[in-house]
Design an enzyme around this catalytic site. Structure first.
Site, short mmCIF file in Angstrom:
data_model
loop_
_atom_site.label_atom_id
_atom_site.label_comp_id
_atom_site.label_asym_id
_atom_site.label_seq_id
_atom_site.Cartn_x
_atom_site.Cartn_y
_atom_site.Cartn_z
N LYS A 154 10.72 60.03 58.87
CA LYS A 154 9.34 60.01 59.39
C LYS A 154 9.19 60.94 60.59
CE LYS A 154 8.75 55.12 58.19
NZ LYS A 154 7.95 55.09 56.97
N GLN A 169 7.08 53.95 63.74
CA GLN A 169 5.84 54.74 63.83
C GLN A 169 5.57 55.23 65.25
OE1 GLN A 169 4.36 55.73 61.21
NE2 GLN A 169 4.99 54.29 59.63
N CYS A 216 3.44 47.55 53.09
CA CYS A 216 4.51 46.63 53.52
C CYS A 216 4.05 45.75 54.68
CB CYS A 216 5.79 47.37 53.89
SG CYS A 216 6.51 48.25 52.52
N ASP A 227 10.41 47.80 66.82
CA ASP A 227 10.33 48.58 65.59
C ASP A 227 9.54 49.85 65.93
OD1 ASP A 227 9.60 49.79 63.26
OD2 ASP A 227 8.99 47.96 62.23
N HIS A 254 5.78 45.01 60.04
CA HIS A 254 6.17 45.57 58.73
C HIS A 254 7.16 44.59 58.08
CE1 HIS A 254 8.31 48.38 56.03
NE2 HIS A 254 7.24 49.15 56.11
#
Ligand code: 7TS
Length: 412
Positions: free
Chosen positions: A231, A208, A370, A205, A128
């Site tokens: 999220k 998600q 992104c 990261d 991302h």
């Protein structure tokens, strides 16, 4: 005897999300943009309202009762989030504005001081922009280089290339856990081992993954890990940086100001203890408390259940979309991905598709998500993306597919 837990009681859970009852021109909303932001359940909304109704005050600054209550709740929120991801206490949990700020924190506080010419940061082609742009720019400023682990045709990391790219010159490996475009679930523990063999650190990261599956920083062997509250049933305005305690102790602060100091003279300043050293100024108090409530909510549902539910929806969507023949779905096969599908309908731009879906009250995201460099690799400028969460149903996937069929008719 099967140990498989029963499926989620989605109809019951949906009752916690009144926004899902919204209708547009008499058609009920189908919300499939959860990789961008998830909806907020009533207990989290109530935690926010309760904070402002009963104990809104600044933290760590007053000895009055309200400030004490707010301070305790805010500090305990760090404990709750630490527990949620298997960290070793509040000292390893820094509250930031979002995942992006957590990336920047490490890139500035560690990277700017530690990197130099000859050093390398290894990323992946599916990063991302939050990590890609951040490390790219810090590398430019320090004279370090960025290298990118390629993505195979099936949308997975090329692990042979990864082993070649990660060398003794590597100082940081920054990898997305679950790709927000491909849905690929990356082998973090394996990458951590390779990084550590070369005395490099690994930054995960997890924007998600933490919202969508059980994540344990110890199992992953992550040195740093970032995610966002909005999220995972939490509010906007709060993200989390997990960092190993000794690394956070050694690193320089990212922002200077109040809250992050112990003692200040005209000549010099002494930093506060962890994690407050990295939380300059008035922190996201209400947001942090609400995020802890979101952790409670998700644990009550069960992260394994969330993971399994999303995987089933993603597989169903993948199968129904690919059987169309003129829909290209990006990333690994349907039975091996996180809860999202990015795709293109032949001859229809993703933005047009998204706009037609919106006419049917189906909310998806269209664009580059992104991940522009990844879209360059895929050879397209944009894609449409449906992303699922614990409250989505198979019937909603059917609505998505019907709306895609309508779009085909319209453009035929
Ligand atoms: N990393 C990944 C993998 C993401 O998907 C996102 C947000 C971020 C970092 C940044 O999170 P933020 O809260 O700091 O913005 N991804 C998306 C998306 O896919 N659509 O909207 C935002």
């Amino acid at each position: 005897m099967s140990h498989q837990a029963p499926p989620l009681d989605v109809e019951h859970l949906r009752g916690d999300f009144p926004i899902l009852e919204r209708e547009f021109d008499g058609t009920q909303l189908v919300y499939l943009d959860n990789a961008a932001t998830t909806q907020t359940p009533e207990p989290v909304v109530e935690a926010i309202v309760d904070y402002y109704r009963r104990y809104n005050a600044n933290v760590h600054r007053g000895i009055h009762q309200l400030s004490q209550e707010a301070s305790i709740a805010y500090e305990e929120a760090h404990d709750r989030v630490a527990e949620f991801v298997g960290a070793d206490g509040r000292e390893e949990i820094v509250f930031t504005k979002n995942a992006t700020e957590a990336e920047n924190l490490v890139a500035y506080a560690w990277g700017l001081n530690e990197l130099g010419p000859g050093d390398e940061v290894v990323l992946t082609e599916m990063e991302h922009h939050a990590s890609l742009v951040t490390w790219q720019q810090i590398a430019k400023r320090t004279g370090a280089d960025c290298r990118y682990i390629p993505v195979t045709d099936e949308g997975r990391l090329d692990m042979t290339a990864a082993r070649e790219l990660i060398t003794d010159a590597t100082r940081m490996v920054s990898v997305v856990h679950v790709s927000n475009t491909l849905g690929t679930i990356n082998p973090i523990a394996e990458l951590a081992e390779i990084a550590h063999d070369h005395d490099a650190y690994i930054f995960v990261d997890a924007a998600q993954s933490v919202p969508n599956r059980p994540v344990d920083v110890t199992e992953l062997d992550a040195d740093f890990l970032a995610f966002s509250g909005h999220k995972m049933c939490g509010p906007t305005g709060i993200g989390v940086l997990y960092g190993r305690r000794h690394l956070l102790e050694e690193m320089e602060p990212y922002h200077y100001g109040g809250e992050m100091i112990l003692r200040v003279t005209f000549e010099d300043s002494e930093w506060n203890e962890l994690p407050w050293k990295y939380e300059a100024g008035t922190p996201p108090i209400c947001q942090g408390i609400a995020l802890a409530e979101a952790c409670d909510y998700l644990d009550d549902v069960g992260m394994e259940n969330v993971e399994r539910h999303e995987a089933a929806l993603a597989e169903y969507a993948y199968d129904r979309l690919t059987e169309r023949g003129d829909v290209e779905v990006y990333g690994p096969p349907g039975d091996d991905r996180g809860g999202l599908v990015a795709f293109n309908l032949e001859g229809v731009h993703a933005h047009d598709l998204s706009s037609i879906l919106n006419d049917s009250a189906v909310a998806i995201r269209a664009g580059d998500h992104c991940t522009q460099p990844l879209h360059d690799v895929l050879g397209v400028s944009a894609s449409a993306r449906a992303s699922f969460y614990l409250y989505n149903t198979r019937a909603e996937v059917d609505r998505l597919v019907e709306a895609v069929d309508d779009a085909r008719q319209l453009f035929a």
